[in-house]
Design an enzyme around this catalytic site. Structure first.
Site: not given
Ligand code: NAP
Length: 281
Positions: A52, A96, A119
């Site tokens: 990412k 994450q 996200d």
């Protein structure tokens, strides 16, 4: 038809690069930042975060890696997220998944401010999206929707079966397909007669986390198969053998859903930065 996420993601990145250049000019040379938080040392998570960060750099965004030890507490992580929420140059925050067990992941996701939740993991974002209102979509299902749209896969009135109901994948996937007027069935570990249900699907999304769990022979002829799974050795959640003969369209593993997830995260970070740049003098 192969739903080639790798090629589409590369095209999207080229477009984003141009938008980022214009954005940096508008911001007087300041570079918008995506903060990527990794807690602990899980090697797969570290690889995803690195990928990412690299995608950020490719389009000209800055990536700010925040690495925290496995022993991090919920309070410590919340403190870090709040600090990033207040930093005006940080336009996106990625935490994450999964975080170590002692951390209240939901509380941490929900502390990410809605305009930086690129996200799409917050409860508020999920609720708004489910209601058909604006919010950044959860990156993997939103990436799948972008792929389906690009390849003009008809959705209205189609029976979509989503196998998996996680908060970041299965549930938002089902809501997004419903918003596009699919008739949606959500399956999970307690579902009975799964092969029969899958056999009725025009579109199947595999989001189970078990290698080749969904068998090709369960699929209806001409179905569209979307494989969100990824396991060592380039294996997904849907059996590979015979898939291209059985389906009218399917995603490859690798090169399908994975690259679309990353490009969606980056696209939503660019959108967030563009919005912010129009709000500030
Ligand atoms: P997860 O949180 O482990 O959820 C798995 C889901 O599958 C659960 O809802 C579970 O049901 C269901 N399930 C488990 N066993 C089942 C069975 N025997 N029959 C039917 N359903 C069953 O996983 P996730 O985070 O959603 O991820 C799913 C897959 O997508 C994984 O392979 C992961 O690596 C992949 N993934 C890929 C990306 C990407 O960027 N490409 C991003 C995220 C995830 P219950 O709810 O009943 O337990």
């Amino acid at each position: 038809m192969l739903l080639d996420g790798k090629t589409l993601a590369a095209q999207i990145e080229q477009e984003l690069k141009i938008r980022v250049q214009a954005l940096i000019q508008r911001m007087g040379g300041k570079i918008p930042v995506l903060a990527t938080i990794l807690v602990g040392d899980d090697p797969s998570s570290a690889t995803y975060v690195k990928m990412k960060g690299n995608a950020c750099k490719r389009v000209g965004l800055e990536s700010l890696p925040v690495l925290l030890p496995t022993s991090t507490t919920t309070e410590e992580l919340l403190g870090k997220i709040k600090e990033l929420n207040e930093n005006p140059l940080v336009r996106g925050i990625l935490l994450q998944h999964p975080v170590p067990k002692q951390i209240d992941e939901r509380k941490c996701f929900d502390t990410i401010s809605i305009e930086k939740d690129v996200d799409g993991v917050s409860s508020l974002g999920f609720g708004l999206m489910s209601m058909g209102k604006w919010a950044y979509g959860s990156a993997t299902p939103k990436g799948i929707m972008n792929l389906l749209e690009h390849y003009k896969i008809p959705l209205e009135g189609k029976h979509a079966v989503v196998v998996g109901r996680s908060a970041i994948l299965g549930k938002p996937m089902a809501a997004m397909l419903l918003n596009k007027n699919c008739t949606v069935t959500i399956c999970h570990s307690k579902t009975q007669n799964l092969p029969h249900i899958i056999g009725q699907a025009d579109i199947v999304v595999g989001a189970v986390g078990i290698p080749e769990f969904i068998k090709t022979q369960w699929l209806k002829n001409g179905a569209v198969a979307i494989d969100a799974g990824y396991h060592n050795g380039g294996i997904g959640d849907i059996q590979k053998e015979g898939l291209s003969d059985k389906c009218s369209a399917h995603t490859p593993v690798p090169g399908g859903v994975g690259p679309m997830t990353i490009s969606t995260l980056i696209m939503q970070t660019v959108e967030s930065a563009e919005k912010f740049s129009t709000l500030t003098p």
